[in-house]
Motif scaffolding. Structure first.
Motif, mmCIF file in Angstrom:
data_model
loop_
_atom_site.group_PDB
_atom_site.id
_atom_site.type_symbol
_atom_site.label_atom_id
_atom_site.label_comp_id
_atom_site.label_asym_id
_atom_site.label_seq_id
_atom_site.Cartn_x
_atom_site.Cartn_y
_atom_site.Cartn_z
ATOM 1 N N THR A 11 33.397 10.992 52.820
ATOM 2 C CA THR A 11 33.553 12.433 52.644
ATOM 3 C C THR A 11 35.006 12.835 52.462
ATOM 4 O O THR A 11 35.300 13.787 51.724
ATOM 5 C CB THR A 11 32.962 13.164 53.864
ATOM 6 O OG1 THR A 11 31.706 12.578 54.219
ATOM 7 C CG2 THR A 11 32.761 14.634 53.567
ATOM 8 N N THR A 56 31.794 13.056 59.720
ATOM 9 C CA THR A 56 31.124 12.554 58.525
ATOM 10 C C THR A 56 30.804 13.684 57.556
ATOM 11 O O THR A 56 30.918 13.537 56.333
ATOM 12 C CB THR A 56 29.823 11.834 58.913
ATOM 13 O OG1 THR A 56 30.121 10.786 59.850
ATOM 14 C CG2 THR A 56 29.143 11.232 57.690
ATOM 15 N N LEU A 57 30.419 14.818 58.114
ATOM 16 C CA LEU A 57 30.122 15.983 57.278
ATOM 17 C C LEU A 57 31.380 16.733 56.885
ATOM 18 O O LEU A 57 31.512 17.199 55.753
ATOM 19 C CB LEU A 57 29.169 16.929 58.029
ATOM 20 C CG LEU A 57 27.791 16.370 58.380
ATOM 21 C CD1 LEU A 57 26.999 17.391 59.179
ATOM 22 C CD2 LEU A 57 27.038 15.984 57.109
ATOM 23 N N SER A 110 29.352 7.596 51.283
ATOM 24 C CA SER A 110 29.582 8.531 52.399
ATOM 25 C C SER A 110 31.052 8.624 52.802
ATOM 26 O O SER A 110 31.376 8.809 53.981
ATOM 27 C CB SER A 110 28.730 8.120 53.617
ATOM 28 O OG SER A 110 27.354 8.152 53.298
#
Length: 295
Positions: free
Chosen positions: A258, A74-75, A256
């Motif tokens: 990414t 996710t990051l 979100s």
């Protein structure tokens, strides 16, 4: 036929054969020429390999760390996931739609700001009184950051295309202005003495002497202006836009996504690199006369 005629004929034939042989030798490349061409090809491939070592290594380590779960996807999504997001945007047509709008904004803003910077920098460099009147104000405006002036542009001109183009033009103006001014002022004064001896007119001095001598600085300013124009585009599209690569990045951030954010960043990077490479190509063509240290 006499013996003399035979000798003359054979001599003429030998001369013709030598001429033909000489022509053949001129057409056939020498061993040194073949070696030079081979070395050039090898050096080009070596440059490609050297340039690819670092990014390939980073991508490999990045993919391994993501696949092993060392870094949260996710990051920091893996390169393969970013590629999938890029492919989806490409197939859906969204990528070309946003990219076309961003390139149009950057091009128009750069042409307006760069042209004004080139003309004003030339005028300030050539005329001392004009410099004293204009340059202090321009240098003061140059220190104002993009983010500081963006809200003011939005208040004055709204969220439309006009404010975005003006913000990009503002960023593209100053590098070309400064480098053009410096390029003109760095022209060797002895060249002007030669121009006076040759009785050059003012117009001829500018076109034949000043501008060619200032061309390296102008091209440097062109490269810097293109980079700042892309920076201004990012700021303009992130602050308020419903289309463009900057909007794509902000929209993906809210959900979100990414990997899509990385796609937008990479698009900015590759298009910016392409425009910078184009200017460097122009430098090689227009500045062949320079004898520089290549390392």
């Amino acid at each position: 036929m006499s013996q003399t005629d035979t000798v003359i004929g054979s001599g003429a034939g030998t001369g013709q054969s030598r001429i033909q042989q000489k022509r053949i030798e001129d057409q056939v490349p020498t061993l040194q020429e073949v070696r030079t061409k081979t070395q050039r090809r090898e050096s080009k491939w070596q440059l490609v390999v050297r340039g690819a070592i670092l990014p390939v290594t980073v991508l490999a380590v990045w993919q391994i760390c993501g696949s092993m779960g060392i870094v949260s996807k996710t990051l920091l999504p893996t390169p393969f996931e970013i590629w999938l997001a890029f492919y989806d945007l490409l197939v859906s047509g969204q990528l070309f739609t946003h990219l076309e709008i961003s390139i149009w904004r950057a091009a128009v803003g750069f042409l307006i700001g760069g042209s004004l910077g080139l003309m004003l920098g030339t005028a300030v460099g050539l005329f001392r009184k004009f410099e004293q009147s204009v340059d202090p104000s321009v240098q003061m405006l140059r220190t104002i950051p993009h983010l500081a002036i963006t809200p003011l542009f939005i208040l004055w001109f709204g969220f439309g295309e006009f404010s975005k183009v003006l913000l990009i033009a503002k960023g593209a103006f100053f590098p070309l202005y400064v480098q053009t001014f410096l390029g003109i002022r760095n022209v060797d004064s002895k060249l002007f003495d030669v121009a006076r001896v040759l009785e050059f007119s003012r117009f001829k001095q500018i076109t034949k002497l000043v501008l060619p001598a200032a061309l390296p600085n102008v091209l440097l300013g062109l490269r810097l202006s293109i980079g700042v124009a892309w920076l201004g585009l990012v700021v303009a599209e992130i602050m308020g836009s419903s289309e463009g690569i900057g909007y794509l990045i902000m929209d993906a951030r809210q959900f979100s996504q990414t990997s899509v954010v990385f796609v937008g960043i990479l698009i900015f990077a590759f298009v910016g690199k392409g425009s910078d490479s184009l200017v460097r190509f122009l430098e090689k063509k227009l500045l062949k006369w320079r004898d520089n240290f290549n390392g």
